[in-house]
Structures are given as C-alpha cells and as structure tokens.
Scaffold this active site. Structure first.
Site, short mmCIF file in Angstrom:
data_model
loop_
_atom_site.label_atom_id
_atom_site.label_comp_id
_atom_site.label_asym_id
_atom_site.label_seq_id
_atom_site.Cartn_x
_atom_site.Cartn_y
_atom_site.Cartn_z
CG ASP A 1 -2.25 -0.77 0.85
OD1 ASP A 1 -2.57 -0.87 -0.35
OD2 ASP A 1 -2.92 -1.25 1.78
CG ASP B 1 -7.26 -4.06 -2.38
OD1 ASP B 1 -7.60 -5.09 -2.96
OD2 ASP B 1 -7.68 -3.74 -1.27
#
Ligand code: GLY
Length: 377
Positions: A98, A159
C-alpha cells in the site's frame, strides 16, 4: 470535461459546499490523521496507527483543497501529515503493497505541487520498497505481511492496481525501467488471474511463492469466494485506467471497460452501492467508497474511450456521485466527515460508517468533473 449546463451548475454548487465545509474541518483537525468519526468528530491515527494504509488520504484531501483554493492551512496540514508518516519507514513489518496509497497523495503530491526534494526522496524510497515486494516467479507484488494473523507469502490483491502508479511515477521521474517492468508485469498478471470472464474481479489470488503457480482465489473483504466485492471492482476499474494512462497499452483500457461494464450493469435501482454485488438481497450494508472510487475511474475512462462510448461512463459516474450527494453527504460544518455509509469489509463488525477515503475520492471526482483536480495517481 464536457458537461450539460445543469451538470456544471451542480458540480460548482457541490464544490462550493465542499470548500466552505472543509475550512472548518481542517481548522479544528490540524493535528490529526483521521480514519473515521466518533459522533461526528474525527479520530486520530497519529499515534495509534501511523502505519495505516489510509493515512495518505488526509494529506490528499488537503493537497486537493490547497490546489483549488490556495489556502495555506491545507498545505501546512498536508506537510505535517507527510512528516509524521516518516515513522512508518522504520516499521518494516508495517510496510506493504500500500505504499502508493500512503505516499502518492502525500509526498508525491507535495513534490508535484512544490517541487520539494525531501518529498521526492520519500516518494522514491516508498517506490523502492514497493518494488522490493515483487515476486518474479509469479509476476506479482506481494500483498499484506499478514492477514487474519497468518503470513501469506503468495497473496496478491486487486487493490494493488492502485499502488502501481507509484512505480510508474518512479519510472517517469528517474528513467529507470525496472519500476515500469514490475508494474506492467503485475498488471498483466492481474488481467489473467483477477479479471473473470464476466468482467467481475477476484479480491485475493493465492500463488505458490516458490513456483509462481496460481493456486486459487479468496473472497477477502467481499461476501465469499467468487462474489464481487464492490470496492475491489472499483480498484480494478480505476487501476487499469491508470495503467493505461501511464503506459498507453490499449489492453489495459479494454480491461477497465470490461470491469466498468460489469459494475454499471450491477448498480442497484437506488444507485447506492452495496459492499458486495452478490451479498444477500436482505442485507443493507453499503460502501460509499466503492461508489466514489468507481466514479473516479469511470470519469477517467470516459476521457479515453471512443466518442460514442464516452457518455456511458460519464453518465454512470455522475449518477453515482449525484446519489452520494443527495443521500450520503453531510455538508454540515459541525460534522467532520463528508460521506456516510462505508464498509471496510463484508465480514466486519462495523458497517455503514464514514471512512476518510470516501471523502477523498468524492472530492477528487468532483474536481475531475470541474477539470480542477491535482493529478495524484
Ligand atoms: N485496500 C484496502 C481496502 O480497500 O480496504
């Protein structure tokens, strides 16, 4: 963006409401890094969760607001947030796929706005750490360090398509093609292993980390394996458009279209997006983040598809945003969050609550419609 007169009026009116609310919100939350609210008041992840994957969105909101208003308070909060996040660089077990979500809307946005060399260094460090998660056997960037208390060396998630722009940026910034190779290999893998024939996407795909062989998919934050976690669909739409924007590889644009077509076909009559398109009909859990992020992806998509197709994606995006505006937005200056009714995951104890990235993507989408956004990804 080509809008009708009434759409333009609505966009301008909405942005004015956002601007007047955000001044109050920024003023009283200068020292926080919010994730959600308790009784309308932002919480703070500065001490408790400085590593959390959403922490960049607060800085992102501040940069977007600074870009559109020039008010220094926003810039100061964004810079302070970015500096606080440095702690995370010394927490290797809390650094994962991330890095794009964390440092594109903070450090890279700062570099884009001010030319800060310190921020450029942060962005490049974050990109290097992200590139280090690449598994050459399976051509994927490894997801979390642990999930559900277990290490999963061979897990990749949809994601991550939204983190690839950090690698594209590092390539564009340094000229080093390693970053692009890794991003493109991951995107190619995602086309094959994540996108299903009907245009929906898996959340998690598990590979053998030694051989790279795909083992199976997992339902992850969605309802069950094989279902359609809506935020994952949104990450897929926007993520593939972004890969197209950075590489000009038409197949990514086509993949974004296929996922967007699936999404549009499944929007309920209410235009409010559930946590999973396949959750039980009796379930009323929603995810406004999925709606706002899908809208961002569709607005971008509408810029690149053939003239005759543009309205399909632009109209769907406006439909989603108008519904959020009418039914799920609070413009009260006394309440910190903008959007309501988000869900982190289907199998979570909490649903239909505010989450900071819903606000971020809603603001980004509205600025896109007004052609006034700071490009973050
Ligand atoms: N990237 C994590 C999530 O969408 O919840």
């Amino acid at each position: 963006m080509k809008l009708s007169v009434s759409q333009e009026l609505w966009v301008n009116e909405t942005l004015e409401k956002v601007k007047s609310k955000m001044l109050f919100v920024a003023e009283r939350n200068q020292n926080k890094i919010p994730y959600t609210v308790e009784n309308g008041v932002f919480n703070d992840y500065t001490d408790e969760k400085i590593y959390w994957w959403t922490n960049g969105f607060w800085a992102g909101i501040m940069w977007q607001m600074y870009h559109v208003t020039g008010v220094n308070l926003y810039k100061d909060i964004a810079v302070k947030t970015e500096q606080k996040m440095d702690k995370n660089f010394m927490m290797p077990e809390k650094l994962d796929h991330d890095n794009g979500f964390k440092w594109l809307p903070s450090a890279v946005a700062n570099y884009r706005m001010t030319g800060s060399q310190e921020s450029r260094s942060r962005g490049l460090l974050a990109a290097e750490l992200l590139a280090g998660r690449y598994n050459p056997a399976g051509h994927f960037l490894r997801a979390w360090n642990e999930w559900g208390g277990e290490k999963h060396l061979g897990w990749a998630i949809i994601d991550c398509m939204m983190n690839l722009p950090l690698l594209y940026w590092a390539w564009e910034e340094t000229g080093d093609p390693r970053y692009r190779h890794i991003a493109v290999n991951h995107a190619d893998m995602a086309q094959t292993c994540f996108v299903r024939p009907d245009g929906s996407v898996n959340h998690i795909v598990e590979f053998n980390p030694e051989t790279g062989e795909m083992i199976k998919s997992h339902g992850g934050q969605g309802y069950e394996d094989g279902s359609s976690w809506t935020r994952g669909q949104s990450w897929g739409i926007y993520g593939f458009v972004l890969s197209y924007m950075h590489t000009k590889n038409e197949s990514y644009l086509n993949t974004a279209k296929i996922i967007a077509n699936y999404f549009i076909a499944n929007i309920p009559v209410s235009n409010l997006i559930p946590v999973d398109f396949m959750q039980p009909e009796t379930c009323s859990w929603e995810d406004s983040t999925a709606a706002a992020c899908a809208a961002c992806g569709m607005i971008e998509l509408s810029r690149y598809v053939k003239e005759a197709e543009k309205h399909i994606y632009l109209n769907a995006a406006i439909r989603l945003l108008k519904t959020l505006y009418e039914k799920r937005c609070s413009f009260s200056p006394d309440i910190d969050n903008l959007l309501e009714n988000c869900s982190a995951a289907y199998h979570d104890s909490r649903h239909n609550f505010p989450m900071i990235y819903a606000d971020y993507y809603f603001i980004e989408a509205m600025l896109k419609l007004a052609d006034r956004e700071l490009f973050i990804w």
